[in-house]
Design an enzyme around this catalytic site. Structure first.
Site, PDB file in Angstrom:
ATOM      1  N   LYS A  54      18.551  -9.904  47.589  1.00 19.60           N
ATOM      2  CA  LYS A  54      19.805  -9.468  48.229  1.00 19.60           C
ATOM      3  C   LYS A  54      19.530  -9.004  49.660  1.00 19.60           C
ATOM      4  O   LYS A  54      20.246  -9.361  50.595  1.00 19.60           O
ATOM      5  CB  LYS A  54      20.455  -8.341  47.413  1.00 19.60           C
ATOM      6  CG  LYS A  54      21.087  -8.831  46.117  1.00 19.60           C
ATOM      7  CD  LYS A  54      21.475  -7.723  45.146  1.00 19.60           C
ATOM      8  CE  LYS A  54      21.944  -8.337  43.818  1.00 19.60           C
ATOM      9  NZ  LYS A  54      22.281  -7.374  42.780  1.00 19.60           N
ATOM     10  N   GLN A  98      21.738  -1.049  41.779  1.00 17.94           N
ATOM     11  CA  GLN A  98      21.328  -2.114  40.857  1.00 17.94           C
ATOM     12  C   GLN A  98      21.379  -1.608  39.411  1.00 17.94           C
ATOM     13  O   GLN A  98      20.880  -0.529  39.091  1.00 17.94           O
ATOM     14  CB  GLN A  98      19.911  -2.598  41.213  1.00 17.94           C
ATOM     15  CG  GLN A  98      19.449  -3.805  40.439  1.00 17.94           C
ATOM     16  CD  GLN A  98      20.237  -5.089  40.725  1.00 17.94           C
ATOM     17  OE1 GLN A  98      20.825  -5.254  41.780  1.00 17.94           O
ATOM     18  NE2 GLN A  98      20.266  -5.992  39.767  1.00 17.94           N
ATOM     19  N   ASP A 121      30.213  -4.292  44.902  1.00 15.64           N
ATOM     20  CA  ASP A 121      29.974  -4.886  43.588  1.00 15.64           C
ATOM     21  C   ASP A 121      31.289  -5.084  42.828  1.00 15.64           C
ATOM     22  O   ASP A 121      31.330  -5.834  41.850  1.00 15.64           O
ATOM     23  CB  ASP A 121      29.104  -3.934  42.750  1.00 15.64           C
ATOM     24  CG  ASP A 121      27.689  -4.439  42.561  1.00 15.64           C
ATOM     25  OD1 ASP A 121      27.476  -5.654  42.576  1.00 15.64           O
ATOM     26  OD2 ASP A 121      26.804  -3.572  42.396  1.00 15.64           O
TER      27      ASP A 121
HETATM   28  N1  GUN Z   1      22.644  -6.208  37.471  1.00 11.82           N
HETATM   29  C1  GUN Z   1      22.904  -7.483  37.064  1.00 11.82           C
HETATM   30  N2  GUN Z   1      23.877  -8.034  37.815  1.00 11.82           N
HETATM   31  C2  GUN Z   1      24.241  -7.091  38.720  1.00 11.82           C
HETATM   32  C3  GUN Z   1      25.209  -7.077  39.780  1.00 11.82           C
HETATM   33  O1  GUN Z   1      25.944  -8.044  40.033  1.00 11.82           O
HETATM   34  N3  GUN Z   1      25.278  -5.922  40.479  1.00 11.82           N
HETATM   35  C4  GUN Z   1      24.495  -4.842  40.204  1.00 11.82           C
HETATM   36  N4  GUN Z   1      24.655  -3.742  40.943  1.00 11.82           N
HETATM   37  N5  GUN Z   1      23.604  -4.821  39.228  1.00 11.82           N
HETATM   38  C5  GUN Z   1      23.493  -5.949  38.489  1.00 11.82           C
END
Ligand code: GUN
Length: 295
Positions: A54, A98, A121
């Site tokens: 990311k 995350q 998100d």
């Molecule tokens: N863990 C798995 N997918 C995601 C996501 O799209 N965002 C976040 N913050 N954590 C995740």
């Protein structure tokens, strides 16, 4: 029939080019640089690799990105304090924590603490509520990426029988809701299957489109699908390691067998994964526009 491969890598590349131009324009015309912070608690290798992808993507597009890693035994309060700091940081427009978090941290409390305007998100209940109502909001990245993949690969969802496998807050619930809305890549008849579904194959065999988001490698087999089905495989399962230590990945769908019956299918890797990251970048740009009064 051998399926058309729906390439997330290619689609994501096209969207990233569009974003690059938009980000350069924002800087030139408005002196706005979108800013993203990713927060990781602990050292889960899969999460580490997602977060670093990311940040790398953000950097490549001209987004200011910061990466914070807290020790696995950090307290909930430490994390809340960090979120509070970034809620008040004008350089940062998007905050991503995350998931999953270590068990001693209350996930809901943490997600509720993020300013909904910075919730790129789309996990804050304000954004979830707006999404369900069909209002302008940040769409959660994986479902948002799936909608883009379907639209850009010309899949007609209107009136289609869509079977979603999995009912998570991150994928199953939101994609089911989005696909029944009156919108592009919507207007579908949606069935949601989960661990208590009595006869999953009876549902999947009727499906024009299957979206698998369960986390069980190769769970959807060829005998569970009809000819001409469109498959969106969200699963990223580590099923082993190569000799040089790289993870071997498999989706939730038995790709090799199902591709012989499907009209179109997303691969793993190179399907939904690159789209999720790209939609995070899109949401971050949207957040920067919102903060600058440009929306
Ligand atoms: N863990 C798995 N997918 C995601 C996501 O799209 N965002 C976040 N913050 N954590 C995740």
């Amino acid at each position: 029939m051998t399926a058309k491969i729906i390439s997330g890598t290619e689609t994501a590349k096209a969207i990233r080019e569009e974003l690059k131009t938009e980000i350069a324009e924002l800087k030139e015309k408005h002196n706005v640089v979108p800013g993203l912070v990713t927060i990781l608690v602990g050292e889960d290798p899969a999460s580490q690799s997602y977060v670093s992808a990311k940040n790398k993507t953000a950097h490549a597009l001209g987004i200011h990105s910061e990466q914070v890693t807290l020790a696995a035994d950090s307290s909930e309060q430490e994390l809340l304090n960090l979120i509070d700091k970034y809620n008040n940081d004008e350089k940062i427009h998007g905050i991503l924590v995350q998931l999953p978090l270590p068990k001693h941290i209350n996930e809901a409390k943490v997600l509720y603490a993020i300013n909904p305007d910075k919730d790129v998100d789309g996990f804050h209940p304000v954004n979830v509520g707006k999404m369900v109502l069909g209002e302008q909001c940040y769409l959660p990245c994986t479902p948002h990426g799936i909608l883009e993949l379907l639209t850009r690969s010309g899949v007609n969802t209107s009136g289609a029988e869509v079977v979603v496998i999995g009912r998570s807050n991150i994928v199953g619930k939101p994609i089911s809701n989005l696909m029944l809305q009156k919108r592009d890549a919507g207007n579908a008849t949606v069935t949601i299957c989960h661990t208590r579904t009595r006869d999953m194959a009876a549902h999947t065999r009727r499906a024009d489109i299957i979206i698998a988001a369960v986390g069980v490698p190769k769970m959807v087999t060829a005998d569970m699908v009809k000819d001409g089905v469109v498959i969106i495989d969200v699963g990223v399962n580590r099923i082993g390691k190569t000799a040089d230590g790289k993870a071997i990945l498999a989706g939730d769908v038995d790709f090799d067998a199902v591709k012989e019956k499907a009209a179109a299918i997303t691969p793993v890797p190179g399907g939904v994964g690159p789209m999720t990251i790209t939609m995070l970048m899109k949401n971050t740009v949207q957040a920067a526009r919102l903060a600058a009064g440009l929306i």
